[in-house]
Scaffold this active site. Sequence first.
Site, PDB file in Angstrom:
ATOM      1  N   ASP A  97      30.871  37.444  38.548  1.00 44.48           N
ATOM      2  CA  ASP A  97      31.165  36.583  37.220  1.00 44.48           C
ATOM      3  C   ASP A  97      30.066  35.727  36.988  1.00 44.48           C
ATOM      4  OD1 ASP A  97      33.793  37.652  37.144  1.00 44.48           O
ATOM      5  OD2 ASP A  97      34.748  36.180  38.141  1.00 44.48           O
ATOM      6  N   ARG A 102      32.960  26.564  42.739  1.00 41.49           N
ATOM      7  CA  ARG A 102      34.156  27.011  43.367  1.00 41.49           C
ATOM      8  C   ARG A 102      34.513  25.824  44.477  1.00 41.49           C
ATOM      9  NH1 ARG A 102      37.807  30.991  43.082  1.00 41.49           N
ATOM     10  NH2 ARG A 102      36.100  32.317  42.305  1.00 41.49           N
ATOM     11  N   PHE A 228      52.135  33.398  39.062  1.00 36.87           N
ATOM     12  CA  PHE A 228      51.085  32.412  39.625  1.00 36.87           C
ATOM     13  C   PHE A 228      49.719  32.614  38.922  1.00 36.87           C
ATOM     14  CE2 PHE A 228      47.361  31.849  42.506  1.00 36.87           C
ATOM     15  CZ  PHE A 228      47.618  30.530  42.845  1.00 36.87           C
ATOM     16  N   ASP A 232      47.556  30.099  36.571  1.00 35.85           N
ATOM     17  CA  ASP A 232      45.897  30.146  36.785  1.00 35.85           C
ATOM     18  C   ASP A 232      45.171  30.230  35.579  1.00 35.85           C
ATOM     19  OD1 ASP A 232      44.983  29.402  39.199  1.00 35.85           O
ATOM     20  OD2 ASP A 232      43.680  31.337  39.192  1.00 35.85           O
ATOM     21  N   ASP A 233      45.675  31.254  34.471  1.00 39.32           N
ATOM     22  CA  ASP A 233      44.960  31.448  33.345  1.00 39.32           C
ATOM     23  C   ASP A 233      45.248  30.329  32.311  1.00 39.32           C
ATOM     24  OD1 ASP A 233      44.345  33.939  34.135  1.00 39.32           O
ATOM     25  OD2 ASP A 233      45.523  35.030  32.903  1.00 39.32           O
TER      26      ASP A 233
END
Length: 342
Positions: A97, A102, A228, A232-233
């Site tokens: 990506d 992170r 879930f 997250d989106d």
Amino acid sequence: MADLKSKFLKVYSVLKSELLEDPAFDFTKDSRQWVERMLDYNVPGGKLNRGLSVIDSYQLLQQGRELTEDEIFLASALGWCIEWLQAFFLVLDDIMDGSHTRRGQPCWFRLPKVGMIAVNDGVVLRNHIPRILRKYFREKPYYADLLDLFNEVEFQTASGQMIDLITTIEGEKDLSKYSLSIHRRIVQYKTAYYSFYLSVACALLMSGEELEKHIDVKNILVEMGIYFQVQDDYLDCFGDPETIGKIGTDIEDFKCSWLVVKALELCNEEQKKVLHENYGKPDPENVATVKALYKELDIEGVFADYESKSYKKLTSWIEGHPSKAVQAVLKSFLGKIYKRQK
């Protein structure tokens, strides 16, 4: 819970020490230091929900019986195998990506002197899992089932990642490819199996259960995993980067996000044109235009409605399960994620 987490972290130290002395490989001082640094940076840094869930689930399946130290250790070892699997996926995912952060720190491959060595580090992380399983579970009657389970879930996750990647091929940015069914497929395979089903499946195997008899549990957990990922989106766009530990880039990355799929369903031709012109562009102005369109379409309200309906649906499925112990496991999972902010 704090006590459980500290016990769990102690098991990480034990497993790490053993892997750094693995007789199958003759470590040099430099290679041992590299692996130790790589493990400490990538494995224990997250919320550890997946790993801790193995212990929680196993405890609930025992219906109140106190676990022995040995059982806690074995459940923790399986939990850490899931955290190792997660680390393997994330290290490689971040490279694919082109991510920057992170868990609130730079991605491993972004560190000076790491770069593409991170690809091999991912492979090493993945190969630690069978080493741990072999050491502690080789004599268990469910050893082969555990190996099968981890291999199958890894295959499902990698295949989900593939659908995600080929749906967003550079230079072929075509929003008409995106739909709820594609989103669901990506999420089911890329996230739900390893993030939800795997922990409970490990606990069921440790409890002497056969996974073939618990397909209904798998189905409920997959649905929970999809819910879930939709959260997250949503958080990628509307969450607080300080809270979630990363800066969301789904819009810039042309991700097949639930938000864009819902927006495509809801917008008129003019709004659709705006979305097509701005989605997947790295410029902050384009991103701001997409976010403004989401506001206009009240995507936040649409998500709130989806969240409450999902919660009701999942609760009724769980309450329909014949085993109270399994119900407790599933309710514990749902309780952890409902209305989460990170």
